[in-house]
Design a protein around this motif. Structure first.
Motif, PDB file in Angstrom:
ATOM      1  N   VAL A 214      -5.955  -2.989  39.801  1.00 36.49           N
ATOM      2  CA  VAL A 214      -6.761  -1.909  39.238  1.00 36.49           C
ATOM      3  C   VAL A 214      -6.876  -0.799  40.275  1.00 36.49           C
ATOM      4  N   ARG A 215      -6.458   0.395  39.861  1.00 43.80           N
ATOM      5  CA  ARG A 215      -6.575   1.578  40.721  1.00 43.80           C
ATOM      6  C   ARG A 215      -7.545   2.536  40.046  1.00 43.80           C
ATOM      7  N   THR A 216      -8.524   3.014  40.816  1.00 39.22           N
ATOM      8  CA  THR A 216      -9.578   3.871  40.273  1.00 39.22           C
ATOM      9  C   THR A 216      -9.468   5.258  40.885  1.00 39.22           C
ATOM     10  N   TYR A 217      -9.568   6.261  40.010  1.00 39.77           N
ATOM     11  CA  TYR A 217      -9.481   7.663  40.407  1.00 39.77           C
ATOM     12  C   TYR A 217     -10.731   8.397  39.970  1.00 39.77           C
ATOM     13  N   GLU A 218     -11.132   9.392  40.772  1.00 43.53           N
ATOM     14  CA  GLU A 218     -12.215  10.273  40.388  1.00 43.53           C
ATOM     15  C   GLU A 218     -11.659  11.661  40.177  1.00 43.53           C
ATOM     16  N   LYS A 219     -12.261  12.393  39.270  1.00 43.42           N
ATOM     17  CA  LYS A 219     -11.781  13.738  38.958  1.00 43.42           C
ATOM     18  C   LYS A 219     -12.047  14.634  40.163  1.00 43.42           C
ATOM     19  N   ALA A 220     -11.026  15.388  40.565  1.00 42.38           N
ATOM     20  CA  ALA A 220     -11.162  16.300  41.699  1.00 42.38           C
ATOM     21  C   ALA A 220     -11.986  17.499  41.267  1.00 42.38           C
ATOM     22  N   ALA A 221     -12.715  18.040  42.212  1.00 39.58           N
ATOM     23  CA  ALA A 221     -13.570  19.204  41.911  1.00 39.58           C
ATOM     24  C   ALA A 221     -12.734  20.439  41.644  1.00 39.58           C
TER      25      ALA A 221
ATOM     26  N   GLN B  84       4.806  -1.416  51.668  1.00 44.93           N
ATOM     27  CA  GLN B  84       4.041  -0.827  52.771  1.00 44.93           C
ATOM     28  C   GLN B  84       3.780   0.652  52.497  1.00 44.93           C
ATOM     29  N   MET B  85       4.813   1.371  52.052  1.00 45.03           N
ATOM     30  CA  MET B  85       4.649   2.787  51.718  1.00 45.03           C
ATOM     31  C   MET B  85       3.696   2.943  50.533  1.00 45.03           C
ATOM     32  N   GLY B  86       3.840   2.082  49.534  1.00 44.21           N
ATOM     33  CA  GLY B  86       2.965   2.139  48.372  1.00 44.21           C
ATOM     34  C   GLY B  86       1.507   1.913  48.717  1.00 44.21           C
ATOM     35  N   ASN B  87       1.261   1.034  49.675  1.00 42.58           N
ATOM     36  CA  ASN B  87      -0.110   0.762  50.103  1.00 42.58           C
ATOM     37  C   ASN B  87      -0.695   1.911  50.918  1.00 42.58           C
ATOM     38  N   LEU B  88       0.160   2.638  51.639  1.00 39.92           N
ATOM     39  CA  LEU B  88      -0.304   3.770  52.439  1.00 39.92           C
ATOM     40  C   LEU B  88      -0.580   5.006  51.597  1.00 39.92           C
ATOM     41  N   ALA B  89       0.179   5.174  50.512  1.00 43.31           N
ATOM     42  CA  ALA B  89       0.044   6.370  49.680  1.00 43.31           C
ATOM     43  C   ALA B  89      -1.313   6.387  48.983  1.00 43.31           C
ATOM     44  N   LYS B  90      -1.961   7.522  49.020  1.00 47.22           N
ATOM     45  CA  LYS B  90      -3.225   7.740  48.303  1.00 47.22           C
ATOM     46  C   LYS B  90      -2.985   8.907  47.348  1.00 47.22           C
ATOM     47  N   PRO B  91      -2.320   8.640  46.254  1.00 46.22           N
ATOM     48  CA  PRO B  91      -1.874   9.744  45.403  1.00 46.22           C
ATOM     49  C   PRO B  91      -2.981  10.412  44.593  1.00 46.22           C
ATOM     50  N   ASN B  92      -2.766  11.698  44.351  1.00 49.15           N
ATOM     51  CA  ASN B  92      -3.523  12.421  43.341  1.00 49.15           C
ATOM     52  C   ASN B  92      -2.698  12.363  42.071  1.00 49.15           C
ATOM     53  N   LEU B  93      -3.347  12.159  40.945  1.00 52.03           N
ATOM     54  CA  LEU B  93      -2.673  12.229  39.656  1.00 52.03           C
ATOM     55  C   LEU B  93      -3.023  13.569  39.027  1.00 52.03           C
ATOM     56  N   VAL B  94      -2.008  14.272  38.557  1.00 57.91           N
ATOM     57  CA  VAL B  94      -2.226  15.515  37.834  1.00 57.91           C
ATOM     58  C   VAL B  94      -1.656  15.307  36.433  1.00 57.91           C
ATOM     59  N   ILE B  95      -2.542  15.328  35.441  1.00 63.60           N
ATOM     60  CA  ILE B  95      -2.144  15.074  34.057  1.00 63.60           C
ATOM     61  C   ILE B  95      -2.370  16.342  33.251  1.00 63.60           C
ATOM     62  N   SER B  96      -1.332  16.745  32.513  1.00 61.14           N
ATOM     63  CA  SER B  96      -1.448  17.941  31.684  1.00 61.14           C
ATOM     64  C   SER B  96      -0.722  17.712  30.366  1.00 61.14           C
ATOM     65  N   VAL B  97      -1.054  18.562  29.386  1.00 60.82           N
ATOM     66  CA  VAL B  97      -0.414  18.507  28.076  1.00 60.82           C
ATOM     67  C   VAL B  97       0.027  19.917  27.721  1.00 60.82           C
ATOM     68  N   GLY B  98       1.307  20.069  27.379  1.00 61.30           N
ATOM     69  CA  GLY B  98       1.829  21.365  26.986  1.00 61.30           C
ATOM     70  C   GLY B  98       1.526  21.675  25.533  1.00 61.30           C
ATOM     71  N   ASP B  99       1.723  22.931  25.145  1.00 65.75           N
ATOM     72  CA  ASP B  99       1.506  23.355  23.761  1.00 65.75           C
ATOM     73  C   ASP B  99       2.402  22.588  22.794  1.00 65.75           C
ATOM     74  N   ASP B 100       3.545  22.102  23.308  1.00 60.38           N
ATOM     75  CA  ASP B 100       4.505  21.370  22.474  1.00 60.38           C
ATOM     76  C   ASP B 100       4.180  19.884  22.374  1.00 60.38           C
ATOM     77  N   GLY B 101       3.039  19.466  22.953  1.00 59.53           N
ATOM     78  CA  GLY B 101       2.639  18.064  22.885  1.00 59.53           C
ATOM     79  C   GLY B 101       3.242  17.195  23.972  1.00 59.53           C
ATOM     80  N   VAL B 102       4.045  17.796  24.872  1.00 62.73           N
ATOM     81  CA  VAL B 102       4.644  17.030  25.966  1.00 62.73           C
ATOM     82  C   VAL B 102       3.581  16.794  27.040  1.00 62.73           C
TER      83      VAL B 102
END
Length: 134
Positions: free
Chosen positions: A127-134, A32-50
């Motif tokens: 399938v979960r679809t995301y659009e890039k935030a402005a 129920q909580m998972g269905n209610l959540a509308k998460p933003n994904l923030v993906i980044s890459v550090g200089d060390d490749g992490v």
């Protein structure tokens, strides 16, 4: 290859996610909580490749950090202790997560400016679809 995934992504649609969560073994309350959540994904890459993937919602924020092709321990959003490994396959960022003899696969792909996350557990696919935030 990972650069195309970098940025902030907003969930715009979710198909069959409740069935996927059920197949993974999540409780009714957690689903129920998972269905209610509308998460933003923030993906980044550090200089060390992490690589860092943070899922932010009003209900919960989770974050994982990893290097490609290196297995690591992960506590999932629903509290499972899993082993995960990320690889790049045909332009997709593929995560294999294993716990208690089970395996789920999450395939993230960027196409036409949208990020899709295909969540696969045995014969159940969400399938979960995301659009890039402005």
């Amino acid at each position: 290859m990972v650069e195309q995934f970098v940025g902030k992504w907003t969930l715009v649609s979710s198909e069959n996610f409740d069935e996927y969560m059920k197949a993974v073994g999540m409780s009714f309350a957690t689903r129920q909580m998972g269905n209610l959540a509308k998460p933003n994904l923030v993906i980044s890459v550090g200089d060390d490749g992490v690589i860092s993937i943070k899922a932010e919602s009003t209900l919960k924020t989770t974050a994982i950090k990893f290097k490609l092709n290196e297995e690591f321990d992960e506590t999932t959003a629903d509290g499972r202790s899993a082993r995960s490994i990320f690889t790049i396959e045909n332009g997709k960022l593929v995560q294999k997560q294993s716990w208690d003899g089970k395996i789920t696969t999450l395939e993230r792909e960027v196409q036409d400016g949208k990020l899709t996350a295909k969540c696969i557990m045995e014969n159940v696919v969400a399938v979960r679809t995301y659009e890039k935030a402005a």
